[in-house]
Write a protein that holds these residues in place. Structure first.
Motif, PDB file in Angstrom:
ATOM      1  N   ASP A   1      -5.722   2.839   6.645  1.00 33.04           N
ATOM      2  CA  ASP A   1      -6.604   1.679   6.539  1.00 33.04           C
ATOM      3  C   ASP A   1      -5.828   0.448   7.019  1.00 33.04           C
ATOM      4  O   ASP A   1      -4.603   0.487   7.126  1.00 33.04           O
ATOM      5  CB  ASP A   1      -7.039   1.460   5.088  1.00 33.04           C
TER       6      ASP A   1
ATOM      7  N   GLU B   1      -6.588  -6.358   4.549  1.00 29.19           N
ATOM      8  CA  GLU B   1      -8.031  -6.292   4.816  1.00 29.19           C
ATOM      9  C   GLU B   1      -8.638  -7.620   5.228  1.00 29.19           C
ATOM     10  O   GLU B   1      -9.560  -7.669   6.034  1.00 29.19           O
ATOM     11  CB  GLU B   1      -8.787  -5.779   3.576  1.00 29.19           C
TER      12      GLU B   1
ATOM     13  N   ARG C   1      -1.902  -0.476  10.752  1.00 26.28           N
ATOM     14  CA  ARG C   1      -2.516   0.453   9.797  1.00 26.28           C
ATOM     15  C   ARG C   1      -1.505   1.545   9.407  1.00 26.28           C
ATOM     16  O   ARG C   1      -1.852   2.724   9.328  1.00 26.28           O
ATOM     17  CB  ARG C   1      -3.756   1.107  10.407  1.00 26.28           C
TER      18      ARG C   1
ATOM     19  N   LYS D   1       0.807  -1.224   0.000  1.00 25.25           N
ATOM     20  CA  LYS D   1       0.000   0.000   0.000  1.00 25.25           C
ATOM     21  C   LYS D   1       0.840   1.275   0.000  1.00 25.25           C
ATOM     22  O   LYS D   1       0.299   2.374   0.125  1.00 25.25           O
ATOM     23  CB  LYS D   1      -0.944  -0.012   1.203  1.00 25.25           C
TER      24      LYS D   1
ATOM     25  N   CYS E   1      -1.502   3.673   5.129  1.00 25.95           N
ATOM     26  CA  CYS E   1      -2.357   4.798   4.736  1.00 25.95           C
ATOM     27  C   CYS E   1      -3.482   5.061   5.729  1.00 25.95           C
ATOM     28  O   CYS E   1      -4.384   5.852   5.449  1.00 25.95           O
ATOM     29  CB  CYS E   1      -2.939   4.563   3.340  1.00 25.95           C
TER      30      CYS E   1
ATOM     31  N   HIS F   1      -6.132   3.615  -0.715  1.00 20.64           N
ATOM     32  CA  HIS F   1      -7.452   3.479  -0.097  1.00 20.64           C
ATOM     33  C   HIS F   1      -8.397   2.653  -0.979  1.00 20.64           C
ATOM     34  O   HIS F   1      -9.436   2.194  -0.507  1.00 20.64           O
ATOM     35  CB  HIS F   1      -8.066   4.852   0.164  1.00 20.64           C
TER      36      HIS F   1
ATOM     37  N   ASP G   1      -3.570  -2.543   6.821  1.00 19.31           N
ATOM     38  CA  ASP G   1      -2.588  -2.902   5.799  1.00 19.31           C
ATOM     39  C   ASP G   1      -2.996  -4.182   5.076  1.00 19.31           C
ATOM     40  O   ASP G   1      -2.691  -4.360   3.898  1.00 19.31           O
ATOM     41  CB  ASP G   1      -1.210  -3.076   6.437  1.00 19.31           C
TER      42      ASP G   1
END
Length: 584
Positions: A373, A377, A368, A333, A371, A345, A375
């Motif tokens: 969010d 999901e 996280r 990311k 960014c 994102h 790292d």
């Protein structure tokens, strides 16, 4: 030796052998359900009953020792009737919705019921009610529990966590979380060993496939998937594939057929972990007075949860390096997102792991750093990936092999052995030797940390650094013994590798389930063979890792590396013994 007769066949076995073991030696099959060799011999299910001449009562073969001159019959009308009635009683308290059960087709209860020719129920079915909590990686469905006690014994005898116990009395007796707790408020490590040893669907890993499928269906999202080292030696088992049909390249091709935009190898970030963790060890080793010893590896989230709940005074000994899974997400990311011009994102990172605890790790608020969010999901187990292949009618064995994407898809022999107990230590020592001396050691110089022995110790000498005392341990029961040895002063080490599951990630709680078989050793052997065949066997020689540092990270333990690839284990606590929360 004791001589007995089983079904008219003379059998000689050592004293202390059970009837079940004697029959197995003679090639005579006696059905079992609750039995686990050397772990669960409590005769709870009564499926293994046999008739012994001279006795009015049927004997449970799994816990009845042989006697001289014993005459045993394993399949008389009395035995068949008893097994059938016992199974019918079990099914009368079991939610037999086989077509929608996650274990359908791989369920000892289902198979044995069919083998006993049971096709209708003579008893009223009354199943236990229970709330199914999917907030943790481990899910229990009370309606499918047959009270075999396997989970209780595995957790108590092998992992020494004591999460499961009997609750209630009489007909209300069931298995539940011990101490009147829930999984969320327990100190469960989510290792998943209870799941892989449960004979039904009563214990499962939380299914996150729908979340992944939703991301794959969204054209606005760039989907990225990484595959852990141990997955490649186990994924094909549920398809019955071997040899070339089980090649990693076929798994890569199948994941692309599912719709992933990029398919990468966690071996890449395993090499990255070695660069950071190896450098960290040398920094600590050369400044011994500043640190609490030994330094522990931090790749295994089950182990991290274990030490935080069981031996919190040793948490500062953990390496600050993130696991390969989380390092990959952070690099994907940032570095990779910049390379392909994608908003991080709008990137969805999925991990295919042999592990259930990884599902909790990716949800930590401290993971996280790229960014803001998560790292990573979503984490899918090896079993979940296989189910996705089936749901899309993909036949991986028939696909042409495909390569991983670049630049996060290259790994070395040192990385692939991360899936085997001793592999992280072996890989770290190879690069530590180079970082100190500027020369590569023999890649097979550290074989003392290899093998299936659950607790290994060795001393290695690195010119310019001195002697390094190391230990490798797998399985939480063995880990507890090692930690107590450290506390008592009997064990003195500089560097310790710990994996929560017996045999390491190869025997992880997310791997394919084969009832009554422990395949960690076989899978580990396959990983070591991949290392032997690898063109590059040192993490520091991975060309994509070298490019990552040159173009982006600059150097191991640098400012950017520290931000993205390291974490502070003391900034979060296991609140109420089970809920991951930021202490702030």
């Amino acid at each position: 030796m004791v001589t007995l007769t089983i079904n008219g066949q003379t059998v000689q076995v050592p004293a202390g052998t059970t009837i079940l073991e004697a029959a197995e030696k003679a090639g005579i099959k006696i059905p079992t359900l609750c039995y686990l060799k050397d772990i669960n011999k409590i005769a709870a299910c009564r499926m293994c009953v046999v008739e012994v001449e001279g006795s009015d009562r049927l004997a449970a073969a799994c816990d009845t020792p042989v006697e001289e001159g014993l005459v045993v019959h394993t399949n008389t009308p009395k035995v068949r009737k008893a097994r059938r009635v016992n199974m019918e009683l079990l099914l009368s308290q079991h939610a037999s919705y086989c077509s929608t059960c996650i274990r359908s087709g791989n369920c000892p209860l289902q198979k044995l019921a069919n083998d006993l020719n049971i096709h209708e129920m003579p008893y009223h079915v009354h199943v236990a009610r229970g709330y199914t909590d999917t907030s943790t990686p481990l899910v229990r469905q009370a309606s499918k529990c047959i009270k075999c006690m396997r989970c209780v014994q595995i957790c108590e005898k092998v992992q020494t966590m004591g999460i499961w116990d009997l609750a209630g009395t009489g007909s209300r007796t069931t298995v539940d979380v011990s101490g009147n707790r829930t999984l969320k408020t327990s100190d469960c490590t989510f290792c998943g060993q209870c799941v892989t040893h449960c004979p039904t669907g009563a214990l499962t890993a939380r299914d996150d496939t729908v979340k992944v499928l939703d991301a794959l269906a969204d054209p606005e999202i760039t989907t990225v998937v990484q595959i852990a080292p141990a997955v490649r030696v186990a994924w094909a088992e549920s398809f019955g594939l071997t040899g070339k049909k089980a090649a990693t390249g076929k798994m890569v091709a199948a994941l692309r057929r599912l719709g992933f935009d990029y398919v990468f190898d966690t071996n890449f970030s395993a090499d990255l972990t070695i660069m950071e963790e190896g450098s960290e060890f040398l920094e600590r080793f050369t400044h011994r007075d500043r640190y609490h010893w030994p330094m522990f590896t931090s790749c295994c989230p089950g182990w991290v949860r274990f030490i935080k709940s069981q031996f919190p005074h040793y948490v500062d000994c953990l390496s600050t390096a993130k696991s390969p899974q989380q390092m990959f997400g952070a690099v994907a990311k940032t570095y990779f997102a910049e390379k392909i011009g994608v908003d991080p994102h709008r990137m969805f990172v999925v991990s295919i792991m042999p592990c259930m605890a990884k599902k909790s790790e990716c949800a930590l608020p401290t993971m996280r750093d790229a960014c803001g969010d998560p790292d990573v999901e979503a984490v899918l187990t090896t079993r979940e990936m296989d189910r996705l292949f089936r749901s899309d009618n993909i036949q991986p064995g028939d696909l042409p092999e495909e390569a991983f994407d670049s630049p996060l898809g290259t790994g070395t022999g040192a990385a692939v052995i991360f899936g085997a107990t001793g592999g992280v230590m072996d890989a770290a020592l190879r690069s530590a030797y180079y970082l100190v001396t500027g020369e590569n050691p023999d890649p097979d110089a550290f074989t003392a940390v290899r093998g299936n022995k659950p607790w290994k110790e060795a001393v290695f000498s690195i010119p310019g650094a001195g002697e390094i005392r190391v230990a490798v341990v797998s399985g939480l029961g063995n880990t507890r013994k090692l930690m107590k040895a450290l506390e008592s002063g009997q064990g003195r080490y500089d560097f310790v590798e710990v994996m929560a599951c017996p045999g390491g990630c190869a025997g992880g709680g997310g791997q394919p389930i084969h009832d009554g078989e422990e395949l960690a050793g076989k899978r580990e052997d396959a990983l070591w063979k991949l290392d032997q065949k690898a063109t590059i066997r040192f993490s520091h020689e991975n060309p994509e890792i070298q490019s990552l540092y040159q173009e982006f990270l600059e150097r191991p333990l640098g400012k950017k590396s520290h931000h993205l690839l390291h974490t502070d284990h003391t900034t979060w606590e296991v609140v109420e013994k089970g809920i991951w929360l930021d202490s702030n």
